[in-house]
Scaffold this active site. Structure first.
Site, PDB file in Angstrom:
ATOM      1  CD  GLN A 114      -3.052  -0.842   0.203  1.00  0.00           C
ATOM      2  OE1 GLN A 114      -3.269   0.291  -0.233  1.00  0.00           O
ATOM      3  NE2 GLN A 114      -3.753  -1.892  -0.188  1.00  0.00           N
ATOM      4  N   GLY A 135       1.959  -4.775  -7.907  1.00  0.00           N
ATOM      5  CA  GLY A 135       1.802  -3.954  -9.104  1.00  0.00           C
ATOM      6  C   GLY A 135       0.535  -3.124  -9.143  1.00  0.00           C
ATOM      7  CB  THR A 172       8.404 -19.193 -18.540  1.00  0.00           C
ATOM      8  OG1 THR A 172       8.857 -20.521 -18.811  1.00  0.00           O
ATOM      9  CG2 THR A 172       8.838 -18.254 -19.649  1.00  0.00           C
ATOM     10  CB  CYS A 259     -21.861  -8.701   4.022  1.00  0.00           C
ATOM     11  SG  CYS A 259     -23.536  -9.173   4.398  1.00  0.00           S
TER      12      CYS A 259
HETATM   13  C1  LIG Z   1      -1.162  -4.908   1.957  1.00  0.00           C
HETATM   14  C2  LIG Z   1      -1.474  -5.955   0.924  1.00  0.00           C
HETATM   15  N1  LIG Z   1      -0.754  -7.084   0.875  1.00  0.00           N
HETATM   16  C3  LIG Z   1      -1.013  -8.051  -0.007  1.00  0.00           C
HETATM   17  C4  LIG Z   1      -2.036  -7.934  -0.926  1.00  0.00           C
HETATM   18  C5  LIG Z   1      -2.324  -9.077  -1.857  1.00  0.00           C
HETATM   19  O1  LIG Z   1      -2.002  -8.768  -3.187  1.00  0.00           O
HETATM   20  P1  LIG Z   1      -2.568  -9.637  -4.400  1.00  0.00           P
HETATM   21  O2  LIG Z   1      -4.030  -9.425  -4.464  1.00  0.00           O
HETATM   22  O3  LIG Z   1      -1.817  -9.112  -5.596  1.00  0.00           O
HETATM   23  O4  LIG Z   1      -2.238 -11.065  -4.139  1.00  0.00           O
HETATM   24  C6  LIG Z   1      -2.802  -6.763  -0.943  1.00  0.00           C
HETATM   25  C7  LIG Z   1      -3.893  -6.614  -1.920  1.00  0.00           C
HETATM   26  O5  LIG Z   1      -4.870  -5.953  -1.720  1.00  0.00           O
HETATM   27  C8  LIG Z   1      -2.528  -5.747   0.019  1.00  0.00           C
HETATM   28  O6  LIG Z   1      -3.247  -4.623   0.081  1.00  0.00           O
END
Ligand SMILES: Cc1ncc(COP(=O)(O)O)c(C=O)c1O
Length: 325
Positions: A114, A135, A172, A259
């Site tokens: 984040q 990403g 890959t 929910c």
């Molecule tokens: C702090 C944090 N860690 C890990 C993830 C997991 O990432 P991904 O959905 O690409 O597996 C998120 C995704 O929202 C995230 O906000």
């Protein structure tokens, strides 16, 4: 090295470092406001014989370095504390936590999903061994992530095979997604000096305006200052985040609850900070980004305030009808 996203990166960092050091100890440390990608990895390791300590957080969601110092033992091998919280934006004192951990010869991982692209992140200043990048949190496509690995950090692969990525992730490489992540990182780095003050200003404008329109009813969840610039998590007295979003489709936001079977479950992040179930379940998470404008903020204020006042009016007991008396 590159991965298929945040969950895989967190799993590789935590599980990989724990397994690589198992002969030195089986004690791991984290905290309760982490993303499920981190928490579930620790839970799985617990079932495999590791011991996990969960540090408490204060009312802003921050971990105390003193608590970490007390929790570290000679058997601690991995500490994982996130940089910026997904729900509240609260930023942890990573440099201090990492220094304490490394002084104990344990590995320090931070999930910076984040934070990267939203605030300056420098692995040297933070002193971390492992850092997760995701990403799509910085406008790259979904399904790509990266793990920063300080040279010499012990790590076992979790996907074995053809030896790609220095033997740490077989398979890959997805060159198109990796190139897209690189382009997104480049753009984010370029705009960072402008985006941080711009988003902070817009976010604070939204909060100030809501406080002004709904005096005494808007409560901030998360740290007032040590917080990601585009995140505003609030609870408004008398308003349920979920209902507000249902009645104002022009606002795309998240609530402080999930929910399950028709019942609102309060966010574990907010309850870990000591918020009562009602305040946590009714919270509203407003996130600002690259394309948010002052006009959007003013419109959002107007819609939220109008919904709040309307729902208050509709919940008021009906006035007796004078013509019938
Ligand atoms: C702090 C944090 N860690 C890990 C993830 C997991 O990432 P991904 O959905 O690409 O597996 C998120 C995704 O929202 C995230 O906000």
């Amino acid at each position: 090295m590159f991965t298929g996203g945040g969950s895989e990166t967190d799993a590789l960092a935590i599980r990989g470092a724990a397994l690589a050091q198992r002969e030195h100890g089986e004690h791991l440390i984290t905290q309760p406001t982490e993303h499920p990608a981190v928490l579930e990895t620790f839970r799985a390791l617990q079932t495999e014989g590791f011991r996990v300590s969960y540090l408490p957080v204060d009312r802003y969601g921050q971990v105390s370095p003193r608590d970490l110092q007390e929790a570290l033992t000679d058997h601690t091998t991995v500490v994982s504390i996130m940089l910026g919280n997904a729900e509240t934006g609260t930023i942890q004192p990573i440099a201090e936590l990492a220094a304490l951990t490394r002084a104990h010869r344990a590995v320090f991982h931070t999930d910076a999903a984040q934070a990267v692209g939203k605030i300056p992140v420098d692995v040297e200043n933070l002193g971390v061994d492992l850092l997760t990048v995701v990403g799509h949190k910085m406008y790259a496509p979904k399904g790509v992530g990266a793990l920063y690995i300080r040279a010499g950090t012990p790590l076992h692969p979790i996907i074995t095979g053809g030896g790609q990525e220095h033997g740490l992730r077989a398979g890959t490489e997805n060159v198109a997604l990796i190139a897209a992540l690189g382009a997104a990182a480049h753009l984010s780095a370029e705009e960072l000096p402008h985006s941080v003050p711009r988003l902070r200003e817009l976010r604070d404008r939204l909060y100030r305006q809501l406080e002004h329109q709904l005096p005494g009813r808007v409560h901030l969840n998360g740290h007032p200052t040590t917080r990601l610039p585009g995140t505003l998590n609030i609870t408004i007295d008398g308003v349920r985040g979920r209902q507000l979003l249902a009645s104002t489709p022009a606002i795309a936001a998240a609530t402080g609850s999930a929910c399950h079977e028709g019942v609102d479950q309060p966010s574990p992040v907010l309850t870990a900070m000591g918020l009562d179930d009602h305040r946590a379940a009714t919270a509203l998470r407003l996130s600002l980004g690259r394309w948010s404008t002052t006009t959007d903020i003013d419109r959002a204020t107007q819609l939220i305030a109008a919904h709040t006042l309307e729902s208050e009016f509709s919940e008021r007991p009906a006035e007796p009808n004078p013509s019938r008396q």
